[in-house]
Motif scaffolding. Structure first.
Motif, short mmCIF file in Angstrom:
data_model
loop_
_atom_site.label_atom_id
_atom_site.label_comp_id
_atom_site.label_asym_id
_atom_site.label_seq_id
_atom_site.Cartn_x
_atom_site.Cartn_y
_atom_site.Cartn_z
N THR A 215 79.45 38.80 18.96
CA THR A 215 80.56 38.29 20.08
C THR A 215 81.76 37.67 19.16
O THR A 215 82.74 37.28 19.55
N ILE A 216 81.53 37.78 17.90
CA ILE A 216 82.40 37.21 16.99
C ILE A 216 83.93 37.75 16.85
O ILE A 216 84.28 39.04 17.00
N ARG A 217 84.87 36.93 17.21
CA ARG A 217 86.34 37.25 17.35
C ARG A 217 87.14 36.68 16.08
O ARG A 217 86.74 35.42 15.77
N LEU A 218 87.97 37.47 15.32
CA LEU A 218 88.89 36.75 14.39
C LEU A 218 90.48 36.79 15.22
O LEU A 218 90.79 37.76 15.58
N GLU A 219 91.14 35.54 14.83
CA GLU A 219 92.26 35.38 15.39
C GLU A 219 93.22 34.77 14.29
O GLU A 219 92.51 34.23 13.38
N HIS A 220 94.50 34.81 14.59
CA HIS A 220 95.46 34.02 13.61
C HIS A 220 95.23 34.46 12.11
O HIS A 220 94.78 33.81 11.47
N LYS A 221 95.39 35.66 11.80
CA LYS A 221 95.12 36.29 10.50
C LYS A 221 93.92 35.76 9.87
O LYS A 221 93.87 35.54 8.88
N ARG A 223 92.12 33.21 10.54
CA ARG A 223 92.16 31.98 10.14
C ARG A 223 91.02 31.26 11.04
O ARG A 223 90.22 30.21 10.83
N LEU A 224 90.72 31.77 12.31
CA LEU A 224 89.86 31.21 13.27
C LEU A 224 88.90 32.10 13.66
O LEU A 224 89.10 33.44 13.77
N ARG A 319 93.28 27.40 18.28
CA ARG A 319 94.54 28.22 17.95
C ARG A 319 95.45 27.37 17.13
O ARG A 319 96.02 27.54 16.36
N GLU A 320 95.80 26.24 18.12
CA GLU A 320 96.92 25.10 17.63
C GLU A 320 96.56 24.65 16.13
O GLU A 320 97.45 24.46 15.26
N LEU A 321 95.08 24.51 16.16
CA LEU A 321 94.63 23.69 14.71
C LEU A 321 94.94 24.81 13.56
O LEU A 321 95.04 24.08 12.33
#
Ligand SMILES: [Mn+2]
Length: 323
Positions: A215-221, A223-224, A319-321
């Motif tokens: 289920t892993i998702r990577l977001e924001h280059k 970073r998350l 995402r904000e963090l």
């Protein structure tokens, strides 16, 4: 002597002058809870004191080799302590279940969570300490008390687990000094203890990892990183809530990840979000907003939402963090 050491001496004296002590730690106790609780138990027993240990939840399987673990109870029964010793627990509510009579008693408090609410001369909260285990070692050291091998293995296990095997941001030069002294003073083997704690997965835990990894998702280059665990996944793996221990650390192994999150459906049908962040990203304000707590870089909260809703509400905040 600095104020921290003065306070540690004061707390040691406070412990030694009582004769009936109840040692408590937080619900879902971790290695720091159990190791610290047992080390203090062994010390006070060596002084012939009456000591009981209470935790709401059972000792995790990976710690069921530490000397004395079977003495930890999930009820207080008729034990009538003169003082309550709270370890690693910032508020009465952290114990999960506590009576009013207990809350009337004097408290001795040792913790490293910055949100600890206890104050007073017999309270020390030191967020610079890796673990309560490290604080207890320092307390015995400033008091010139000897550490026997039972105390040493318990304190070593506390520090080992709370630092993620000396890899997390809370590992300081002093932490490693303390660990080294514990090995020496307790005549311990680091590899035997690591084996006992870590090399003992059940197949169901690996199957649960497999479920979560899918289920892993990577977001924001990258970073998350986040993943999830539904009750359906637990069923397929034949796993329980306690089998998730440490699972989040795998997300942090991904290159570039600064913030890792796991959303997990609990047996009670709530959603628990666990967070781990790199130094510089403080996740405490976010989890506190949702009634949670922990450390700036390791915290969690439980929300009364469906999985879909929890993700909808919390993911934008994550995402904000990292942006
Ligand atoms: Mn701790």
């Amino acid at each position: 002597m600095d104020t921290r050491n003065k306070r540690l001496k004061q707390i040691l004296r406070g412990l030694e002058k009582e004769d009936k002590l109840l040692i408590c730690t937080h619900q879902h106790p971790d290695g720091d809870c159990i190791g610290s609780q047992l080390a203090l138990y062994h010390y006070l027993r060596s002084l012939k004191k009456k000591v009981a240990m209470f935790n709401k939840d059972p000792v995790p399987e990976i710690l069921q080799f530490l000397p004395g673990w079977r003495q930890i109870r999930n009820t207080i029964g008729t034990f009538n302590p003169s003082v309550v010793v709270l370890l690693d627990s910032g508020a009465w509510s952290r114990l999960g279940l506590v009576t009013e009579t207990l809350q009337m008693l004097p408290v001795i408090n040792l913790d490293h969570h910055p949100d600890n609410r206890f104050k007073g001369p017999l309270s020390l909260v030191d967020p610079s300490a890796s673990s309560v285990g490290e604080l207890l070692y320092d307390m015995f050291a400033v008091g010139g008390r000897k550490i026997n091998s039972k105390m040493a293995v318990c304190l070593y296990a506390a520090i080992l687990t709370d630092t993620g095997s000396f890899r997390q941001a809370n590992t300081s030069a002093h932490t490693l000094e303390v660990a080294s002294k514990l090995l020496k003073e307790g005549n311990l083997s680091a590899s035997v203890i690591s084996d006992a704690v870590y090399n003992r997965f059940e197949l169901r835990q690996l199957l649960l990892m497999q479920e979560m990894f899918g289920t892993i998702r990577l977001e924001h280059k990258d970073r998350l990183a986040w993943g999830k665990l539904t009750r359906r996944m637990f069923q397929r793996a034949g796993a329980q809530d306690e089998d998730t221990e440490g699972l989040i650390n795998y997300l942090r192994l991904i290159k570039g990840v600064k913030l890792a999150a796991i959303f997990r459906e609990t047996e009670q049908g709530l959603v628990k979000m666990n967070l781990r962040s790199q130094r510089g990203i403080n996740v405490l304000p976010l989890v506190r907003e949702f009634g949670g707590g922990g450390h700036p870089s390791a915290a969690g909260c439980t929300v009364l939402m469906t999985m879909a809703k929890a993700q909808r509400v919390l993911l934008p905040r994550l995402r904000e963090l990292v942006s």
